[in-house]
Design a protein around this motif. Structure first.
Motif, mmCIF file in Angstrom:
data_model
loop_
_atom_site.group_PDB
_atom_site.id
_atom_site.type_symbol
_atom_site.label_atom_id
_atom_site.label_comp_id
_atom_site.label_asym_id
_atom_site.label_seq_id
_atom_site.Cartn_x
_atom_site.Cartn_y
_atom_site.Cartn_z
ATOM 1 N N SER A 181 0.868 -1.225 0.056
ATOM 2 C CA SER A 181 -0.058 0.054 0.164
ATOM 3 C C SER A 181 0.869 1.396 -0.035
ATOM 4 O O SER A 181 2.049 1.409 0.451
ATOM 5 N N ASN A 237 -4.781 4.368 3.627
ATOM 6 C CA ASN A 237 -4.170 3.290 3.117
ATOM 7 C C ASN A 237 -4.765 3.204 1.733
ATOM 8 O O ASN A 237 -5.953 2.564 1.607
ATOM 9 N N GLN A 238 -3.783 3.565 0.615
ATOM 10 C CA GLN A 238 -4.230 2.928 -0.910
ATOM 11 C C GLN A 238 -3.554 1.915 -1.122
ATOM 12 O O GLN A 238 -2.451 1.718 -1.022
ATOM 13 N N ASP A 239 -4.216 0.958 -1.580
ATOM 14 C CA ASP A 239 -3.907 -0.426 -2.342
ATOM 15 C C ASP A 239 -3.243 0.099 -3.748
ATOM 16 O O ASP A 239 -3.622 0.700 -4.318
ATOM 17 N N LEU A 290 -10.860 -1.304 -3.416
ATOM 18 C CA LEU A 290 -11.024 -0.696 -2.258
ATOM 19 C C LEU A 290 -9.937 -0.113 -1.563
ATOM 20 O O LEU A 290 -8.782 -0.472 -1.917
ATOM 21 N N ASP A 291 -10.158 1.105 -0.851
ATOM 22 C CA ASP A 291 -9.049 1.635 -0.196
ATOM 23 C C ASP A 291 -9.453 1.577 1.278
ATOM 24 O O ASP A 291 -10.655 1.360 1.785
ATOM 25 N N TYR A 292 -8.509 2.126 2.393
ATOM 26 C CA TYR A 292 -9.053 1.811 3.727
ATOM 27 C C TYR A 292 -8.480 3.049 4.630
ATOM 28 O O TYR A 292 -7.765 3.750 4.219
ATOM 29 N N GLN A 309 -7.886 3.202 8.736
ATOM 30 C CA GLN A 309 -7.484 2.483 9.710
ATOM 31 C C GLN A 309 -7.721 3.463 11.096
ATOM 32 O O GLN A 309 -6.608 4.429 11.003
ATOM 33 N N ASN A 345 -12.026 -0.198 11.167
ATOM 34 C CA ASN A 345 -11.327 -0.126 9.770
ATOM 35 C C ASN A 345 -12.449 0.414 9.107
ATOM 36 O O ASN A 345 -13.645 -0.045 9.033
ATOM 37 N N VAL A 359 -13.808 0.949 5.292
ATOM 38 C CA VAL A 359 -13.639 0.398 3.724
ATOM 39 C C VAL A 359 -14.244 1.508 2.923
ATOM 40 O O VAL A 359 -15.456 1.943 2.951
ATOM 41 N N PRO A 368 -14.763 2.197 -1.003
ATOM 42 C CA PRO A 368 -14.864 1.902 -2.434
ATOM 43 C C PRO A 368 -14.261 2.990 -3.226
ATOM 44 O O PRO A 368 -14.333 4.122 -3.199
ATOM 45 N N ARG A 369 -13.713 2.423 -4.429
ATOM 46 C CA ARG A 369 -13.031 3.143 -5.180
ATOM 47 C C ARG A 369 -14.055 3.286 -6.607
ATOM 48 O O ARG A 369 -14.960 2.565 -6.615
#
Length: 152
Positions: A34, A57-59, A66-68, A70, A90, A92, A94-95
C-alpha cells in the motif's frame, strides 16, 4: 488542542508502524502493498494524553476496488506515546470506476471520510470518547498482535 502533542503522536505512529513492518508483525504487513500515511488530524482528549488518529491506506494494486482508513488509538504512558491498531475499527472506502478502471481514492478523500466518521463522535477534547477504548482488552489484544509475526 495541543499541536505539539498532535505532532508527537504522528511522529510516534510513523516510527512505530515502520518498526512493526520491519519486525515482521503480521497485522501490518498489508502496508507493504500500500501507499500509506498518517492523517494530519489527531483527536486528543483535554489532557492531550489519549486519542485517535487515522492511518490512510491506498492499495497499490491497480485492480483494487477498495481503499482503507484504519483507526489507531494513541495513549501516552510513562512519558511515551503508544499506538494501538488491534481491535480498532476499519473503514472500507470503495473506489470509483472511470473508463472501466478503478481509481484510487486520494489521501484527502480518505482523510475526509475518516475524519467525518470520527468527528461524529468526537467533539474537541471529548474525554469520554477519547478514553473509552483504553481498557485491559486493548492492551491484551495489542500484546497478541505484537506476538504474531510472519515466519522467515
Amino acid at each position: 488542542m495541543d499541536t505539539t502533542a498532535q505532532k508527537e503522536v504522528k511522529v510516534a505512529a510513523r516510527q512505530i508502524l515502520t518498526s512493526w513492518l520491519a519486525d515482521g508483525i503480521e497485522g501490518v504487513q498489508f502496508l507493504s502493498t500500500s501507499e500509506w500515511k498518517i492523517d494530519d488530524q489527531v483527536f486528543l482528549n483535554s489532557n492531550n494524553d489519549k486519542g485517535y488518529l487515522l492511518l490512510l491506506n491506498q492499495d497499490k494494486d491497480p485492480l483494487a476496488e477498495l481503499d482503507y482508513v484504519q483507526v489507531l488509538y494513541a495513549s501516552k504512558e510513562d512519558g511515551k506515546w503508544n499506538i494501538y491498531l488491534e481491535s480498532m475499527p476499519n473503514l472500507v472506502i470503495p473506489r470509483r470506476k472511470e473508463n472501466g478502471n478503478f481509481v484510487a481514492n486520494t489521501f484527502s478523500q480518505l482523510a475526509a471520510a475518516g475524519e467525518n466518521e470520527i468527528g461524529r463522535q468526537y467533539k474537541n477534547g471529548n474525554d469520554e470518547f477519547s478514553s473509552k477504548e483504553f481498557k485491559e482488552d486493548l492492551k491484551k489484544n495489542h500484546q497478541r498482535f505484537l506476538s504474531r509475526k510472519i515466519k522467515n
